[in-house]
Motif scaffolding. Structure first.
Motif, short mmCIF file in Angstrom:
data_model
loop_
_atom_site.label_atom_id
_atom_site.label_comp_id
_atom_site.label_asym_id
_atom_site.label_seq_id
_atom_site.Cartn_x
_atom_site.Cartn_y
_atom_site.Cartn_z
N GLN A 44 0.86 -1.18 0.00
CA GLN A 44 0.00 0.00 0.00
C GLN A 44 0.89 1.23 0.00
O GLN A 44 1.89 1.28 0.73
N GLY A 45 0.54 2.22 -0.83
CA GLY A 45 1.38 3.41 -0.93
C GLY A 45 0.61 4.70 -0.72
O GLY A 45 -0.53 4.83 -1.17
N LYS A 46 1.26 5.62 -0.05
CA LYS A 46 0.72 6.97 0.14
C LYS A 46 1.83 7.95 -0.23
O LYS A 46 2.97 7.81 0.22
N GLN A 47 1.51 8.92 -1.07
CA GLN A 47 2.53 9.82 -1.59
C GLN A 47 2.08 11.27 -1.53
O GLN A 47 0.93 11.59 -1.87
N THR A 48 2.99 12.13 -1.09
CA THR A 48 2.83 13.57 -1.22
C THR A 48 3.95 14.06 -2.13
O THR A 48 5.13 13.83 -1.85
N LEU A 49 3.58 14.69 -3.22
CA LEU A 49 4.55 15.14 -4.22
C LEU A 49 4.43 16.65 -4.41
O LEU A 49 3.38 17.15 -4.80
N THR A 50 5.50 17.35 -4.10
CA THR A 50 5.57 18.78 -4.38
C THR A 50 6.33 18.97 -5.69
O THR A 50 7.49 18.58 -5.81
N TYR A 51 5.63 19.55 -6.66
CA TYR A 51 6.20 19.66 -8.01
C TYR A 51 6.39 21.14 -8.34
O TYR A 51 5.46 21.94 -8.22
N THR A 52 7.62 21.49 -8.76
CA THR A 52 7.94 22.87 -9.09
C THR A 52 8.09 23.02 -10.59
O THR A 52 8.89 22.32 -11.23
N ASN A 53 7.32 23.95 -11.14
CA ASN A 53 7.35 24.24 -12.57
C ASN A 53 8.29 25.42 -12.81
O ASN A 53 7.92 26.57 -12.62
N ASN A 54 9.51 25.12 -13.22
CA ASN A 54 10.49 26.15 -13.52
C ASN A 54 10.48 26.58 -14.98
O ASN A 54 11.32 27.36 -15.40
N SER A 55 9.53 26.05 -15.74
CA SER A 55 9.45 26.37 -17.16
C SER A 55 8.70 27.69 -17.35
O SER A 55 8.02 28.17 -16.44
N PRO A 56 8.76 28.27 -18.55
CA PRO A 56 8.00 29.48 -18.85
C PRO A 56 6.56 29.18 -19.25
O PRO A 56 5.80 30.08 -19.59
N ASP A 57 6.17 27.88 -19.18
CA ASP A 57 4.85 27.46 -19.66
C ASP A 57 3.89 27.20 -18.51
O ASP A 57 4.28 26.72 -17.45
N GLU A 58 2.63 27.49 -18.76
CA GLU A 58 1.57 27.15 -17.81
C GLU A 58 1.13 25.71 -18.09
O GLU A 58 0.76 25.38 -19.22
N LEU A 59 1.15 24.86 -17.08
CA LEU A 59 0.84 23.44 -17.26
C LEU A 59 -0.59 23.16 -16.80
O LEU A 59 -0.95 23.45 -15.66
N LYS A 60 -1.40 22.59 -17.69
CA LYS A 60 -2.80 22.28 -17.38
C LYS A 60 -3.04 20.79 -17.21
O LYS A 60 -4.13 20.36 -16.84
N VAL A 61 -2.00 20.00 -17.51
CA VAL A 61 -2.08 18.56 -17.39
C VAL A 61 -0.71 18.05 -16.96
O VAL A 61 0.31 18.68 -17.27
N VAL A 62 -0.68 16.97 -16.21
CA VAL A 62 0.59 16.31 -15.88
C VAL A 62 0.46 14.83 -16.18
O VAL A 62 -0.65 14.29 -16.30
N TYR A 63 1.62 14.17 -16.30
CA TYR A 63 1.66 12.75 -16.61
C TYR A 63 2.51 12.01 -15.58
O TYR A 63 3.52 12.53 -15.11
N PHE A 64 2.06 10.82 -15.23
CA PHE A 64 2.82 9.94 -14.34
C PHE A 64 3.11 8.62 -15.07
O PHE A 64 2.32 8.15 -15.88
N HIS A 65 4.26 8.03 -14.73
CA HIS A 65 4.59 6.70 -15.21
C HIS A 65 4.11 5.65 -14.22
O HIS A 65 4.33 5.78 -13.01
N LEU A 66 3.46 4.62 -14.73
CA LEU A 66 3.03 3.46 -13.93
C LEU A 66 3.66 2.22 -14.57
O LEU A 66 2.99 1.42 -15.23
N TYR A 67 4.95 2.06 -14.39
CA TYR A 67 5.72 1.08 -15.15
C TYR A 67 5.23 -0.36 -14.97
O TYR A 67 5.23 -1.15 -15.92
N TRP A 68 4.82 -0.71 -13.75
CA TRP A 68 4.48 -2.11 -13.49
C TRP A 68 3.24 -2.58 -14.25
O TRP A 68 3.01 -3.78 -14.37
#
Length: 614
Positions: A44-68
């Motif tokens: 069982q997993g619980k995650q808190t992710l703080t993500y910093t956007n250092n790009s000049p772009d406004e992000l309206k969507v994000v993507y995650f990898h679910l490799y397994w």
């Protein structure tokens, strides 16, 4: 006048646009609490992710990898293996049949997302097999951060490729690509590549991870263990602390890594030693007769880190762990997962050296493995060959450490199966062609570059590349910029031929005319790749006299090389098939003459390069 005004505006705004995108890189901070059900290979997993956007772009969507999610019958990875058959990765198939197709239902990999929130707001998401597309509740503006929280459960898959349960050496769990990992975003957009079995890319991140697991397990990981006295294996005075369910909590921390990987087994032993002026090394493995070479490898691994620090740049992290697990060898931040049962000491050390080298050429110089695998695997292989040549000197002298690599390349070229190194990692049609394009041609990229610019200059290029781009995401263009600046040469032609095409180098001595006081030599370019030519004469009294014939496209010529002094002749225009020149030697004075005595140039037919004089 109106048209002129419009042109001025376009020019001005075009200039502004070109100037407003300086280099940037995204950053992430993960905090995870993991509760492992070891008997059932789930967690069982619980995650808190703080993500910093250092790009000049406004992000309206994000993507995650679910490799397994790839480790199941009918997955894209399974489909790719089946379509490639015997030409695919041998670890993913047996006799041309996909091993993924026969995974039992209860051993299929899974990462089941229960929910994901952004700053407390529940988000909509779509699972596209190994990619999770998340619609944001509020855009992430440039130079700002947002916080994602997530709960998921996972099934540890049958061990087939890198991650999984019960690998062939009996390691219980190899936990790699094991958590929902945010994709990289840069000037080229989101790098949301489906996982088909090959390479990875990610933003740099900090990790704060608590892993709760049965108290009898020992964990090896890439990071700093904060509570060695509370868990098994790392401290002689440990007093293992458990909860009501008999589980111990392992507290790991790592900073500025691309990934966090770990493995767990009840039979792991932990050994540690320190490299002078280098990192703390951890060996986490099952001690047995089959792993006896681990102990013998310690002084060699100490020397290895010292060579790499001196040759390419200083290792940036406090420790490095070699952990037994996986299906061969695979690099991660501050660790590698490797098979531990080796037939020879050299075989074990070679695997450790290759995977450890990725700390330089993929972890610290964090290139995009998915799009430019040669820039990672090739440079890593180059460093491996250099280091192994020093750790295990050959019984008989060789012209240079890379002769074997060149021979391997030329042999494969003659099969007609070569594919360009510029192809995306997962999109090669032939597994061997991928290996040659990424590992072999990537390694020979630097060998040919050393031949063109001189070995001393190549050494300066490699060090400057590390100094400028460590802990960043360089591209081949960044490397080429440094190579051109330090050498003073134009090298774009070489980069294009070697990476984007399958054209080959093939020079020959066409004719030798002996005169009364001199000898006239005619060379011919029979291949598709133009190169400068190092030409040498071996005299009867065993002296070597060297000449350099530049190719005109470099504009500047090689000034020195470790293979001896040389005289520079007139350049050879790349459009010209033949080149004639005269040297001040008679036939009686010459023992042999020819092209590339150093055997560095990757000529596919070297037999016609040398003429012996009798």
């Amino acid at each position: 006048m109106k048209r002129l005004y419009s042109l001025i505006l376009l020019t001005f705004f075009g200039f502004v646009s070109a100037q407003q995108y300086p280099y940037y890189q995204q950053y992430a901070k993960y905090k995870m609490d993991i509760d492992v059900d070891a008997p059932n290979f789930t967690y069982q997993g619980k995650q808190t992710l703080t993500y910093t956007n250092n790009s000049p772009d406004e992000l309206k969507v994000v993507y995650f990898h679910l490799y397994w999610n790839a480790f199941k019958a009918g997955s894209m990875m399974d489909q790719r293996v089946q379509s490639q058959g015997i030409n695919g990765d041998s670890r993913l198939q047996q006799n041309g049949i996909s091993r993924l197709a026969s995974i039992p239902k209860e051993e299929e990999g899974a990462q089941n997302i229960k929910w994901i929130k952004q700053n407390g707001k529940t988000l909509k998401f779509e699972i596209q097999e190994t990619i999770m597309k998340v619609q944001l509740a509020e855009p992430i503006k440039p130079n700002s951060s947002t916080t994602f929280t997530m709960i998921w459960d996972a099934v540890v898959p049958k061990q087939i490729r890198r991650a999984g349960r019960n690998n062939r050496e009996g390691v219980d769990m190899t936990m790699t690509q094991w958590y929902p990992k945010i994709a990289e975003y840069d000037y080229d957009g989101w790098h949301a590549f489906d996982y088909i079995g090959r390479e990875f890319h990610a933003p740099f991140a900090d990790f704060d991870i608590n892993i709760k697991i049965d108290k009898d397990y020992v964990i090896g990981a890439g990071g700093t263990l904060l509570n060695q006295n509370d868990v098994k294996g790392y401290s002689q005075s440990a007093n293992v602390k458990t909860d009501a369910n008999g589980k111990a909590t392992w507290k790991w921390q790592a900073k500025n890594l691309l990934d966090f990987a770990w493995a767990a087994d009840k039979d792991f032993s932990v050994e540690t030693f320190t490299v002078l002026d280098g990192p703390q090394i951890y060996y986490v493995y099952q001690k047995s007769e089959k792993t006896k070479f681990w102990e013998e490898s310690k002084p060699l691994i100490t020397k290895y880190f010292q060579i790499m620090n001196a040759t390419f740049g200083r290792y940036a992290y406090p420790s490095y762990s070699f952990v037994q697990g996986g299906d061969g060898g695979m690099e991660y931040g501050m660790t590698t997962m490797i098979l531990g049962e080796a037939k020879t000491l050299e075989g074990l050390v070679g695997l450790m050296v290759h995977e450890g080298n990725h700390s330089w050429f993929q972890q610290m110089l964090a290139t995009n493995e998915s799009t430019k695998p040669w820039l990672d695997e090739g440079f890593t292989s180059y460093a491996e060959t250099l280091v192994m040549h020093q750790l295990f000197p050959p019984a008989e002298p060789v012209a240079n450490p890379f002769v074997g690599t060149i021979n391997s390349y030329t042999k494969f070229v003659k099969t007609g199966k070569e594919e360009p190194a510029s192809w995306l990692a997962d999109h090669h049609d032939d597994g061997r062609a991928y290996s040659v394009a990424s590992y072999t041609k990537g390694e020979l990229y630097l060998v040919q570059l050393g031949y063109i610019v001189g070995e001393q200059t190549l050494s300066l290029i490699m060090k400057e590349y590390f100094n400028q781009w460590k802990m960043k995401h360089p591209t081949d263009r960044d490397f080429l910029h440094i190579a051109q600046k330090i050498s003073g040469m134009d090298l774009k032609w070489f980069n294009n031929y070697w990476i984007n095409t399958t054209k080959t180098i093939d020079y020959a001595v066409k004719n030798v005319e002996y005169g009364d006081g001199a000898t006239t030599v005619t060379l011919v370019n029979k291949g598709g790749v133009p190169m400068p030519v190092d030409f040498s004469v071996l005299t009867k009294d065993k002296k070597v006299v060297n000449y350099q014939i530049p190719v005109n496209m470099t504009r500047e010529w090689k000034k020195k090389d470790i293979y001896g002094n040389f005289t520079t002749l007139n350049y050879w225009p790349w459009t010209q098939k033949e080149y004639k020149f005269t040297i001040p030697f008679t036939k009686a004075e010459i023992s042999a003459l020819g092209i590339d005595f150093s055997q560095r140039m990757a000529d596919v037919n070297p037999a016609d390069n040398i003429v012996e004089v009798r």
